[in-house]
Design an enzyme around this catalytic site. Structure first.
Site, short mmCIF file in Angstrom:
data_model
loop_
_atom_site.label_atom_id
_atom_site.label_comp_id
_atom_site.label_asym_id
_atom_site.label_seq_id
_atom_site.Cartn_x
_atom_site.Cartn_y
_atom_site.Cartn_z
N THR A 21 0.93 -1.18 -0.04
CA THR A 21 -0.18 0.14 -0.04
C THR A 21 0.92 1.20 -0.11
O THR A 21 0.66 2.18 -0.76
CB THR A 21 -0.89 -0.01 1.46
OG1 THR A 21 -1.77 -1.34 1.19
CG2 THR A 21 -2.05 1.25 1.38
N ASP A 41 8.82 -9.03 -4.15
CA ASP A 41 8.35 -9.87 -3.23
C ASP A 41 7.70 -11.04 -4.40
O ASP A 41 6.71 -10.63 -5.01
CB ASP A 41 7.17 -9.39 -2.48
CG ASP A 41 6.35 -10.20 -1.39
OD1 ASP A 41 6.77 -11.51 -1.34
OD2 ASP A 41 5.76 -9.81 -0.67
N1 LIG Z 1 -4.37 1.70 6.91
C1 LIG Z 1 -5.02 0.80 6.54
N2 LIG Z 1 -6.53 0.59 6.73
C2 LIG Z 1 -7.10 -0.43 6.24
N3 LIG Z 1 -6.47 -1.42 5.52
C3 LIG Z 1 -5.33 -1.12 5.20
C4 LIG Z 1 -4.55 -0.26 5.66
N4 LIG Z 1 -3.10 -0.20 5.17
C5 LIG Z 1 -3.28 -1.52 4.63
N5 LIG Z 1 -4.44 -2.12 4.57
C6 LIG Z 1 -4.94 -3.34 3.77
O1 LIG Z 1 -4.19 -4.41 4.53
C7 LIG Z 1 -3.85 -5.45 3.59
C8 LIG Z 1 -2.32 -5.64 3.62
O2 LIG Z 1 -1.74 -4.26 3.11
P1 LIG Z 1 -0.29 -4.66 2.36
O3 LIG Z 1 -0.64 -5.49 1.16
O4 LIG Z 1 0.05 -3.11 1.73
O5 LIG Z 1 0.60 -5.04 3.16
P2 LIG Z 1 2.04 -5.75 3.00
O6 LIG Z 1 2.93 -5.21 4.11
O7 LIG Z 1 2.49 -5.55 1.57
O8 LIG Z 1 1.86 -7.29 3.24
P3 LIG Z 1 2.69 -8.59 2.64
O9 LIG Z 1 3.75 -8.63 3.53
O10 LIG Z 1 1.82 -9.56 2.50
O11 LIG Z 1 3.28 -8.01 1.10
C9 LIG Z 1 -4.29 -4.80 2.08
O12 LIG Z 1 -5.44 -5.43 2.09
C10 LIG Z 1 -4.45 -3.50 2.41
O13 LIG Z 1 -5.53 -2.83 1.64
MG LIG Z 2 2.98 -6.87 -0.11
#
Ligand SMILES: Nc1ncnc2c1ncn2[C@@H]1O[C@H](COP(=O)(O)OP(=O)(O)OP(=O)(O)O)[C@@H](O)[C@H]1O
Ligand SMILES: [Mg+2]
Length: 363
Positions: free
Chosen positions: A41, A63
């Site tokens: 995100t 990733d």
């Molecule tokens: N502040 C927020 N409020 C609500 N939902 C969120 C928020 N930030 C991220 N998300 C949601 O949480 C989920 C995980 O976020 P994201 O994919 O960005 O994490 P990541 O660190 O990339 O995860 P991974 O380690 O699996 O790659 C996604 O569905 C995203 O839309």
């Molecule tokens: Mg991710």
């Protein structure tokens, strides 16, 4: 150079990511942190924001469990693809474990597997280096990396050292066992007619790539690492580890994004929420204490996921303007709102009780 911006004594750096947009020398922006904290995100939004101030932006997911496609709701491949709705933002998803096309060919595979035996992780490092070399020729103004969870990222950032060690080992073997040279020559796929000089030339060439990339990653004008976390103990701990490792590799880092913060604006009286807010505040205070020279950006936890360009764009404002809860505790407005919510909750509960009582009597 934004990193040299003068900050008045006692003033904490601005709690936004504006410094990253202002630093127009930036070429490589890494976004990393623990699993699920919001790396994808944040890297998506950073790339969207950068696209508004820089000529061209590429966001790359390294990733293996890609999710840029989910965030932008558009399918991406290992080639840069224009993100819908933009004229200068591209995205690609690569798997550092899968060998780059440039590296295929029997000799190279043999060489890589030999090196991998000598130093684990070197194949991954090689394809990452090749990818960087390729991306560099594409000439984007800035490249944002959505990296895999912490351990993996640090291994990749270590790759110049890893590769160098691998090469040293091969050279050492060569020097120690002259007879091995023939074998090595075959491994490198150089053919019988090529001599020692050619092999050394090839190794030297690779070293050049490594040194060039290494130099760029260690240059704070060109490279920075954005740490994403959530206000919980494990994430604080992991961030500290990450910051220390980055310092050890001499990779610049002065932005922390604390995601999923529950702001104390809910007029509802939830014991659970209140307890979570208190716990989060404890860790947020610790982040501020530990990283008083970092730009710390807090992002609110939303009731829904952040999916699609529109949602990313809406959420992006919190990256530049510190979040302000709609209601502030203790104000007349907040108390009025709380009283009215409690009143209607009481009415609902009384009506429910009435219904249940009547039902019981009927039965
Ligand atoms: N502040 C927020 N409020 C609500 N939902 C969120 C928020 N930030 C991220 N998300 C949601 O949480 C989920 C995980 O976020 P994201 O994919 O960005 O994490 P990541 O660190 O990339 O995860 P991974 O380690 O699996 O790659 C996604 O569905 C995203 O839309
Ligand atoms: Mg991710």
């Amino acid at each position: 150079m934004a990193s040299a911006a003068v900050v008045d004594a006692g003033d904490a750096p601005e709690p936004t990511v504006r410094n990253l947009l202002d630093q127009d020398s930036l070429k490589w922006v890494f976004v990393g942190g623990k699993g699920g904290v919001g790396k994808t995100t944040c890297s998506s939004i950073l790339s969207v924001l950068l696209a508004s101030v820089r000529q061209s932006v590429l966001v790359i997911s390294t990733d293996p469990a890609h999710n840029l496609s989910d965030a932008f709701q558009q399918r991406f491949t290992k080639f840069p693809t224009l993100v819908r709705g933009f004229s200068n933002l591209y995205a690609m998803e690569i798997d550092p474990k899968v060998e780059n096309d440039d590296l295929s060919g029997e000799g190279m595979e043999g060489f890589l597997s030999e090196l991998t035996n000598a130093i684990p992780g070197v194949d991954e490092a090689m394809s990452f280096a090749e990818m960087l070399k390729l991306v560099q020729t594409m000439d984007y103004s800035v490249v944002v990396f959505d990296t895999a969870p912490t351990g993996h990222t640090l291994r990749l950032l270590q790759f110049p050292a890893t590769l160098e060690k691998g090469l040293e080992k091969v050279m050492e073997l060569k020097n120690r066992f002259g007879g091995l040279l023939d074998q090595a020559t075959r491994l490198f796929g150089l053919g019988d007619d090529l001599n020692e000089d050619a092999m050394l030339g090839r190794l030297e060439g690779m070293k050049d790539v490594i040194e060039q990339v290494n130099k760029q990653f260690k240059d704070p004008d060109l490279t920075t690492f954005v740490c994403v976390c959530i206000p919980e103990f494990l994430s604080l701990y992991e961030t500290e580890r990450l910051v220390q490792e980055l310092a050890k590799f001499e990779i610049d880092s002065h932005n922390i994004i604390i995601n999923q913060v529950i702001f104390d604006e809910e007029a509802v009286e939830s014991k659970l929420l209140k307890a979570r807010i208190k716990m989060q505040q404890k860790y947020i205070d610790q982040f501020h204490m530990l990283y008083d020279d970092f730009n710390i950006t807090k992002l609110p936890l939303l009731p829904e996921e952040v999916c699609g360009v529109q949602a990313l764009q809406n959420f992006s404002r919190h990256f530049l303007t510190p979040y302000k809860p709609a209601l502030k505790r203790g104000t007349v407005e907040e108390l009025e709102s709380r009283v009215s919510i409690l009143k209607s909750a009481l009415q609902e509960a009384e009506a429910e009780l009435d219904r249940v009582r009547k039902g019981k009597q009927a039965a």
